[in-house]
Scaffold this active site. Structure first.
Site, short mmCIF file in Angstrom:
data_model
loop_
_atom_site.label_atom_id
_atom_site.label_comp_id
_atom_site.label_asym_id
_atom_site.label_seq_id
_atom_site.Cartn_x
_atom_site.Cartn_y
_atom_site.Cartn_z
N TYR A 122 3.00 18.79 11.29
CA TYR A 122 4.06 17.88 11.77
C TYR A 122 5.41 18.57 11.96
O TYR A 122 6.38 17.92 12.32
CB TYR A 122 4.30 16.74 10.77
N CYS B 257 -4.24 33.56 9.09
CA CYS B 257 -4.10 34.25 10.38
C CYS B 257 -3.80 33.27 11.51
O CYS B 257 -4.62 33.05 12.41
CB CYS B 257 -5.37 35.02 10.67
N TYR C 238 0.20 13.94 0.35
CA TYR C 238 -0.42 14.58 1.51
C TYR C 238 -0.36 16.11 1.39
O TYR C 238 -0.20 16.80 2.39
CB TYR C 238 0.21 14.08 2.82
N GLU D 68 0.83 -1.21 0.00
CA GLU D 68 0.00 0.00 0.00
C GLU D 68 0.87 1.26 0.00
O GLU D 68 0.81 2.06 0.93
CB GLU D 68 -0.90 0.00 1.25
#
Ligand code: LLP
Length: 429
Positions: A329, A357, A387, A286
């Site tokens: 992250y 903001c 992503y 995958e």
């Protein structure tokens, strides 16, 4: 394994991909914009397939990394199936022409209607559900019975192995919400007759994403292999496949990516013809990031330079809503000017920030960047193919950027820039 500039390169002082000068492209399309290289996607999947030669495998592309229909079609033409985690992804996969018989359904929280959709897709439902809990198994069984279908499933094993990656994308530890532990897998197998319309065909694992070391994978594969034999002995029936998940890490900067050849050698060794499995089990993979991360970039324009004593800010027209990874992250993306005359010294400590903001709307902190970069210049945020767009949103009512696919000099708008009307679609006006 791919690096940020494998498929995008400076030619005559300007960034080019698949025979297209990106500065030119941006003139008509505007910024921010996601740009993908078709050859990058193709070469990435072909390299994986080449190294797996001799293994009985199926690549189920993890669509969550990048689910644009055109990219799915491109990968489907290369023989990929799909790993989906929602009804929406299943719908997309089918729209892109991926056969349901090539789809696995992962995820801890499948809804009843998603399960029914998957069971009723195509002639005979999807290839398999990767089941994450005893309760999910019960629900799939009852829906399959209702729909008069047989559900093929794999139990997702949580091996409690530390993948040594960012905690948000670590999935193979006991404390993570994913998978089922060994003892519970055995009790489910013992009780399997209780679950009607269910056929256990495999075991799956996925211990985390952006893994840069082989050793956790090696450990997890060995545990998967042992478990598979024990399950077969217990149920007195062979399993048909083992799903090894995704997680292969790529290079975002100077870090050493996982070596694709060694990763595949590990699969050969553990599950191939000369292993204890004797190539009897089909191996499902995958991969998401491996195929997409370094196949795309996000191009943004500098709006302003704001000077401070300690450092400067370059304020650009892409924001955290367009590419969330650095904010979420703290992940590193290389950022380079499209025109390399803007890379020259003197370098200045620079924060590259978006217009949203929030102070978290920041692509790079204290990055040494040329002080020649100025308003109007174009920057490429590299390794944004995975992503990136899939995690984009409309925060601050910002339309999502377009997606462009470059293929041997051809430019294809594979998703248009959102309009203000798009922002309000479905809303009471
Ligand atoms: N299979 C399963 C069950 C998964 O949960 C994932 C990723 C994959 C495959 C694909 O993993 P890959 O080959 O792409 O590493 N948003 C994060 C990554 C989240 C990964 C979630 N699961 C990021 O931007 O780094």
């Amino acid at each position: 394994m791919s690096r940020p500039l494998d498929f995008f390169s400076q030619q005559s002082g300007t960034l080019v991909a698949d025979g297209v000068v990106l500065e030119k492209l941006v003139e008509s399309i505007g910024t921010p914009v996601y740009v993908y290289s078709a050859s990058a996607f193709r070469e990435s999947i072909r390299a994986l397939k080449k190294h797996l030669d001799g293994v009985n495998f199926l690549i189920c592309y993890a669509m969550k990394a990048n689910s644009n229909l055109s990219l799915l079609r491109l990968l489907a033409l290369e023989g990929a199936g799909a790993d989906v985690v929602s009804g929406g992804e299943l719908y997309r996969a089918k729209k892109a022409g991926i056969a349901p018989s090539q789809v696995v359904f992962s995820g801890v929280g499948k809804t009843d209607s998603e399960i029914a959709e998957a069971l009723c897709s195509g002639e005979d439902g999807i290839f398999s559900f990767n089941v994450e809990s005893a309760e999910e198994l019960e629900v799939i069984s009852s829906i399959a019975k209702r729909e008069k279908k047989q559900a093929r499933i794999a139990l997702r094993f949580n091996p409690d192995v530390d993948p040594k990656t960012h905690p948000y994308i670590s999935t193979g530890l006991r404390k993570n919400k994913f998978g089922i532990d060994r003892s519970e897998i055995f009790s489910l197998i013992k009780d399997i007759r209780k679950f009607e319309n269910i056929s256990i065909q495999g075991i799956s694992i996925h211990i985390g994403s952006q893994l840069l070391s082989l050793s956790p994978l090696k450990q997890a594969f060995e545990m998967l292999s042992n478990l598979a034999f024990e399950v077969e002995a217990l149920q007195k029936k062979p399993l048909l496949y083992l799903d090894v998940g995704g997680g292969v890490g790529v290079s975002y900067s100077k870090e050493k990516p996982l070596n694709l050849k060694q990763y595949c050698q590990l699969l050969h060794k553990q599950f191939g013809k000369n292993s204890a499995h004797r190539g009897r089990h089909r191996i499902l993979l995958e991969p998401g990031r491996l195929l997409s991360a370094n196949s795309g970039i996000l191009i943004t324009r500098v709006l302003f330079r704001k000077k401070r004593k300690q450092k400067d800010f370059l304020i650009v027209d892409a924001g955290m809503n367009d590419l969330m990874r650095p904010s979420l992250y703290g992940s590193h993306h290389e950022i380079i000017p499209l025109r390399n005359t803007r890379s020259s010294p003197p370098l200045r400590k620079t924060d590259i920030v978006g217009p949203v903001c929030e102070s978290a709307d920041c692509f790079a902190t204290g990055r040494p960047m040329s002080s020649n970069i100025k308003r109007g210049d174009l920057l490429a945020i590299l390794s944004a193919g995975a992503y990136g767009f899939t995690m984009a949103g409309n925060y601050n009512s910002r339309p999502r950027p377009p997606e462009i696919l470059l293929d041997q000099g051809r430019i294809e708008v594979i998703r248009e820039r959102e309009s203000y009307e798009d922002l309000m679609r479905g809303e009471k006006v």
